[in-house]
Design an enzyme around this catalytic site. Structure first.
Site, PDB file in Angstrom:
ATOM      1  N   GLU A 569       0.896  -1.131  -0.043  1.00 18.68           N
ATOM      2  CA  GLU A 569      -0.028  -0.086  -0.089  1.00 18.68           C
ATOM      3  C   GLU A 569       0.780   1.156   0.039  1.00 18.68           C
ATOM      4  O   GLU A 569       1.362   1.682   1.130  1.00 18.68           O
ATOM      5  CB  GLU A 569      -0.807   0.022   1.332  1.00 18.68           C
ATOM      6  CG  GLU A 569      -1.868  -1.269   1.165  1.00 18.68           C
ATOM      7  CD  GLU A 569      -2.117  -1.833   2.446  1.00 18.68           C
ATOM      8  OE1 GLU A 569      -1.634  -1.171   3.609  1.00 18.68           O
ATOM      9  OE2 GLU A 569      -2.969  -2.934   2.717  1.00 18.68           O
ATOM     10  N   LYS A 608      -8.210 -15.437   3.359  1.00 25.05           N
ATOM     11  CA  LYS A 608      -9.031 -14.695   2.023  1.00 25.05           C
ATOM     12  C   LYS A 608      -8.044 -14.393   0.944  1.00 25.05           C
ATOM     13  O   LYS A 608      -8.444 -14.172  -0.205  1.00 25.05           O
ATOM     14  CB  LYS A 608      -9.202 -13.351   2.881  1.00 25.05           C
ATOM     15  CG  LYS A 608     -10.379 -13.528   4.110  1.00 25.05           C
ATOM     16  CD  LYS A 608     -10.787 -12.116   4.706  1.00 25.05           C
ATOM     17  CE  LYS A 608      -9.584 -11.440   5.155  1.00 25.05           C
ATOM     18  NZ  LYS A 608     -10.052  -9.942   5.487  1.00 25.05           N
TER      19      LYS A 608
END
Length: 642
Positions: A569, A608
């Site tokens: 990020e 996930k």
């Protein structure tokens, strides 16, 4: 009294308006087209130029003609001209190319040059779901045919292939795109020298009582000649796919043919599936090694001709069954290379398959040299070998990551970049007791280990480990935020998706990504990691970039047993745009020893983010407590209303 309608003028305005609307559709598709699609951009530019030329020609011809009858006839001709180009665009270009991996396009370019073709702009687009297609003519000439004012140019030719969306974006069907379909184009670049005649026995043709479709008023012999020529080209493309990819070529083609046509039928352009399967199996088994790995085991049933072929098709099938060996021989001479065989590559295929099963993109044999990289055909055969054993949804994704890394490493090496060769250490070398952060020597031992304590990093590029951290490079995929009409985004609202405010883009290797001031972007590491069960990590921005304002918005935590590329990020805290190039060392990974948790068999299924190969969109809704939070909201709202 009603004024008479200017019919020719009305038809002219309608045609020009239709042309403008079509041009706008083309322009809209080209907006936001990534720099990694130069071929697609050039193709769309040709369509825009075509509409400009058409409008100019129609307007000039209309003004130069006074007779309304002639005007209307000319307008009908130009309407037909435009309609054909709109249909062609809709079939081959409407769906774009954004799902097609750029490494696949680069592979086509290199294959054309390998076969002696000039530098080309490959264009691979998403086409109909039931077929692959190759456009073998010159796109400029095809678009402007019939326009005397066609522009001229000397740009690189376009190699245009369309693929179904599902198959085009997966490595398992690469033998069709870069094998069979590419061979259609290559035969125009470098025609195949035939060692045999494709003529049918005149007496056998004359004895046919059930003529082939399309005979009509044409001589039957001429129809047979055309069908035989079409079948020969298709079978030549099949032979090229088998020659280039071995058993994977047979598996990919037979699987797709069975998918689009459950029953083996013959047509005027394509031979029956049963004949194609039988010949491909013959070619495969006639080469050294055959199929000892069992990739095409059980496909012999597809070579049975059921239902029975019509009389004319049986004649052609018998003809090409006889010519089968000659077709293979001609293709082998045409390729100037030896066929891809399991006798030569079987061990490499098995190593690739083992790495895929272990969740690692195969780039080179861990026991070999870093410079000895796998061939693309090794990857494809390994994918089909794994498919034979068990369905695994991650296999194609891992193989595509490997293809992307192979593309990068070749460009890296051509640009003068170095590689790190693996250090040969004794297999019994124990890992010393570790406490806290891992030192440089401990990290090196982890990278060189051969047991479960091994840390896997693919690829390994300089610098060598000399500090208690590993430098990580930037990949070429990014997820950027887009301005939208969404007033707010609720992560727990199932009717909203992160893709409404974010989009994924891909940069070519060597291209630049500009990170604007205060912009947040999701990137990913070039490297693919497999963490040991007793090591955790943390990713931080390299200080050299941090001092320029490039920072990780969050410190990425890497859990034990994590497998995949790390999502970064990144945010630019500076006041000017920052240029970053895929392949730059922008981050570093620090590692800590931790007590291994008890193994959970289905841990991977519970994750996930499973084996990511690029930046991943947020999957916060997959948190187990998401529904609980939604229920809490609903109860709170209901309480306020009572």
């Amino acid at each position: 009294m009603t004024a008479s309608v200017d019919v020719p003028g009305y038809r002219l305005r309608a045609l020009l308006d239709r042309a403008r609307a079509f041009q706008q559709i083309v322009v809209d598709l080209s907006v936001g087209l990534p720099d990694s699609s130069p071929g697609m951009r050039r193709a769309l530019t040709l369509f825009v130029d075509y509409v400009d030329a058409l409008r100019a020609e129609v307007s000039a011809e209309f003004a130069a003609t006074a007779d309304d009858t002639i005007r209307l006839a000319n307008l009908r001709t130009w309407n037909t001209h435009l309609k054909a180009r709109v249909g062609f665009f809709d079939e081959l270009f409407r769906r774009g190319d954004r799902r097609i991996p750029s490494s696949l396009v680069d592979l086509i370019d290199s294959e054309i040059q390998r076969m002696g073709g000039q530098p080309t702009h490959a264009v691979v687009t998403v086409g109909r779901p039931d077929n692959f297609m190759t456009f073998t003519r010159d796109l400029r000439a095809a678009l402007f045919a019939g326009l005397p004012a066609a522009p001229t140019g000397t740009t690189a030719p376009l190699a245009l292939i369309t693929a179904p969306e599902a198959e085009g974006a997966r490595l398992s069907w690469l033998p069709i795109t870069c094998g069979h379909e590419l061979a259609h184009y290559l035969q125009r670049v470098r025609p195949v020298t035939r060692s045999h005649s494709n003529d049918l026995d005149p007496a056998a043709v004359a004895a046919i009582t059930d003529p082939p479709p399309g005979a009509g008023s044409q001589p039957v012999t001429r129809v047979f000649e055309q069908i035989a020529a079409n079948w020969l080209e298709e079978l030549t493309c099949d032979a090229y796919a088998v020659h280039r990819f071995g058993a994977a070529g047979v598996a990919a083609l037979t699987d797709f043919l069975a998918y689009v046509s459950p029953v083996s039928t013959a047509g005027s352009t394509h031979p029956p599936r049963a004949l194609r399967t039988a010949l491909m199996l013959r070619w495969l088994r006639g080469t050294a090694g055959g199929d000892d790995l069992g990739i095409v085991e059980g496909l012999d049933d597809l070579a049975v001709q059921t239902p029975a072929l019509p009389e004319w098709a049986r004649l052609l099938a018998d003809h090409f069954t006889t010519l089968g060996d000659s077709i293979w021989s001609d293709v082998s001479t045409w390729c100037d290379t030896t066929p891809y065989t399991q006798a030569d590559h079987g061990d490499r295929i098995k190593v690739c398959a083992r790495l895929l099963r272990d969740g690692v993109p195969p780039v080179h044999d861990p026991a070999g040299e870093a410079s000895d990289r796998f061939a693309v055909a090794d990857l494809v055969n390994a994918v089909w070998l794994v498919f034979v054993e068990a369905a695994d949804t991650r296999v194609n994704r891992l193989a595509l990551k490997a293809l992307d890394l192979l593309d990068f490493l070749q460009r890296w090496q051509d640009a003068g970049g170095d590689m790190i060769s693996p250090t040969k250490t004794p297999a019994a070398s124990p890992i010393a007791a570790e406490v806290g952060a891992l030192s440089a020597s401990q990290i090196r031992r982890r990278l060189e280990a051969t047991d479960d304590s091994r840390l896997i990093l693919v690829p390994r590029l300089p610098p060598k480990i000399s500090d208690p951290s590993i430098d990580l490079r930037l990949g070429n995929q990014f997820i950027v935020f887009e301005k939208s009409n969404t007033g707010q985004f609720d992560a727990l609202n199932t009717s909203q998706d992160p893709r409404t405010i974010q989009t994924r883009i891909e940069k070519s290797w060597g291209d630049v990504f500009y990170l604007h001031p205060h912009q947040l972007v999701l990137a990913a590491t070039l490297e693919y990691l497999v963490m040991p069960p007793d090591v955790a990590g943390q990713v931080i921005t390299r200080s050299s970039y941090g001092r320029l304002g490039l920072l990780s918005a969050t410190a990425v935590q890497v859990h034990p047993r994590f497998t995949g590329c790390l999502t970064l990020e990144l945010v630019n805290l500076g006041e000017v745009p920052m240029a970053i190039t895929p392949g730059e060392r922008v981050a570093q990974l620090m590692l800590w020893h931790t007590s291994p948790e008890e193994t959970v068999e289905d841990k991977d299924d519970q994750s996930k983010y499973r084996h990511p190969t690029g930046p991943e969109f947020s999957k916060i809704r997959e948190d187990k407590e998401s529904q609980t939070l939604v229920n809490l909201r609903q109860r709170f709202s209901n309480a306020r209303l009572t």
